[in-house]
Design a protein around this motif. Structure first.
Motif, short mmCIF file in Angstrom:
data_model
loop_
_atom_site.label_atom_id
_atom_site.label_comp_id
_atom_site.label_asym_id
_atom_site.label_seq_id
_atom_site.Cartn_x
_atom_site.Cartn_y
_atom_site.Cartn_z
N ASP A 206 0.81 -1.26 -0.15
CA ASP A 206 0.00 0.02 0.00
C ASP A 206 0.95 1.16 0.00
O ASP A 206 2.11 1.37 0.66
CB ASP A 206 -1.01 -0.05 1.50
CG ASP A 206 -1.98 1.25 1.21
OD1 ASP A 206 -1.60 2.16 1.82
OD2 ASP A 206 -2.95 0.92 0.65
N LYS A 207 0.42 2.42 -0.78
CA LYS A 207 1.05 3.42 -0.97
C LYS A 207 1.38 4.23 0.36
O LYS A 207 2.37 4.99 0.66
CB LYS A 207 0.37 4.29 -1.97
CG LYS A 207 1.08 5.75 -2.05
CD LYS A 207 0.20 6.63 -2.99
CE LYS A 207 0.94 8.19 -3.16
NZ LYS A 207 -0.05 8.92 -3.88
N SER A 208 0.54 3.97 1.41
CA SER A 208 0.68 4.57 2.79
C SER A 208 1.65 4.03 3.57
O SER A 208 2.26 4.48 4.39
CB SER A 208 -0.60 4.55 3.46
OG SER A 208 -1.12 3.15 3.80
N LYS A 209 2.46 2.83 3.30
CA LYS A 209 3.34 2.21 4.15
C LYS A 209 4.84 2.78 3.54
O LYS A 209 4.86 3.31 2.83
CB LYS A 209 3.09 0.62 3.72
CG LYS A 209 1.89 0.07 4.18
CD LYS A 209 1.84 -1.45 4.08
CE LYS A 209 0.67 -2.00 4.48
NZ LYS A 209 0.41 -3.71 4.30
N SER A 210 5.56 2.35 4.76
CA SER A 210 6.87 3.01 4.42
C SER A 210 7.95 2.38 3.37
O SER A 210 7.32 1.01 3.16
CB SER A 210 7.56 2.78 5.62
OG SER A 210 7.86 1.57 6.07
#
Length: 355
Positions: free
Chosen positions: A50-54
């Motif tokens: 997911d884009k929000s992950k680091s």
């Protein structure tokens, strides 16, 4: 008798000069072990984090795929194709729209972690390299590759070499302005080419027809039960292939705009060949024939100059994996490659080709 490398059991029959290619897209991460001739021996695939992950999560995903493949194959290098801006050193991902990469030092992080040489490349460049080496452009040294997906990406090969630009981010053709004050683009500008010739543009136009309850769009309306949000580019392509006139016209419109953009690129680069790839290109001649007609009409000096061919890409979803693996192999010091393990393409200099 088996030969052994650290952590890897390798049979004596394995080809030499193997490299791993990793292609990271918005929804999937594909990996493959690729031979010096461009053959994929083994494949792996997983979902894109997911884009929000680091960035560390994406790094973990890449490392996991590499370790899984190198447990079975002795590989010399790893190439990573990323959908985003990659710097001229092919080391840092400056910006990736679908991932949390912002000036990410991906090459050095992976090289330290894997203990292998690593090259990071823009995904469109990687796909283009594969196509001009072993795909639709294998007999040419001057080609422009245009990838039609949700947006438009691209790459330029000049005299058998990828042209990356001074800062490594050449080929962002989708953001050429073709309609001043036209449709708003996600990049922040208006009238970008990809707003008229991409999968996004086809979907947008189809949804507008359905939302207007247009009588010419009856099959399309029925296919989604009147819910315009369910329309996809794939659906439009499928209905067009079955002969639906409205969907055929939508692809013709996109093809017409595609041809206009190709004429602009011909004025800039004068290639021998345009290679059209990406998911939208799977529409085939429903898209490419209108593009060829429009290209001829818009070409500067038409009738008095050689005309570049326009052809569909041949390697499909494996192009990125094949191309970036070869680019990683070709970046190795010559003493490690051996005479038969160099990259797929090495054109003679132009003056030696009689051009």
């Amino acid at each position: 008798m088996a030969a052994h490398t650290t952590g890897t059991t390798v049979t004596a029959r394995q080809p030499r000069g193997l490299a791993i290619g990793i292609d990271i897209g918005g929804t999937k991460v594909a990996a493959g072990v690729v031979t010096p001739t461009g053959r994929v021996l083994a494949r792996r695939r997983t979902e894109t984090p997911d884009k929000s992950k680091s960035p560390k999560v994406v790094e973990d995903t890449i490392a996991g795929l590499v370790e899984e493949l190198r447990a079975e194959y002795a590989v010399s290098a790893v190439g990573v194709a990323a959908a985003g801006f990659v710097d001229e050193r092919r080391a840092n991902v400056l910006f990736a729209p679908h991932l949390a990469w912002r000036r990410e030092p991906l090459r050095d992080a992976l090289r330290t972690r894997l203990g292998l040489p690593v090259v990071v490349e823009n995904d469109a460049n990687a796909s283009a390299w594969a196509e001009v080496c072993v795909g639709a452009g294998r007999n040419t040294c001057d080609a422009v590759v245009v990838n039609l997906g949700t947006g438009i990406g691209g790459a330029v090969v000049i005299d058998g070499r990828l042209y990356r630009g001074r800062h490594g981010i050449a080929g962002e053709f989708g953001h050429m302005t073709v309609v001043p004050n036209g449709h708003r683009c996600e990049c922040g500008n208006r009238g970008c080419w990809e707003q008229y010739a991409s999968g996004h543009s086809v979907t947008r136009e189809a949804r507008e027809l359905v939302a207007a309850d247009s009588p010419v769009a009856r099959p399309l309306i029925q296919a989604v039960g009147g819910d315009a949000s369910l329309i996809t580019g794939t659906l439009v392509s499928e209905l067009a292939a079955k002969g639906d006139r409205a969907c055929i016209e939508l692809l013709e419109d996109a093809g017409t705009w595609l041809g206009v953009g190709l004429a602009n690129l011909a004025a800039a680069f004068d290639p021998e060949l345009f290679i059209i790839g990406g998911g939208v290109s799977e529409c085939g001649d429903l898209l490419l024939e209108p593009a060829r007609r429009s290209f001829r009409r818009a070409l500067t000096g038409r009738g008095y100059r050689p005309e570049a061919r326009v052809a569909a890409a041949e390697l499909g979803n494996e192009a990125g994996v094949i191309g970036v693996a070869d680019l990683a192999r070709d970046a190795l010091p010559r003493r490690r490659q051996g005479r038969r393990q160099r990259g797929l393409r090495h054109c003679a200099p132009r003056e030696r080709r009689g051009r």
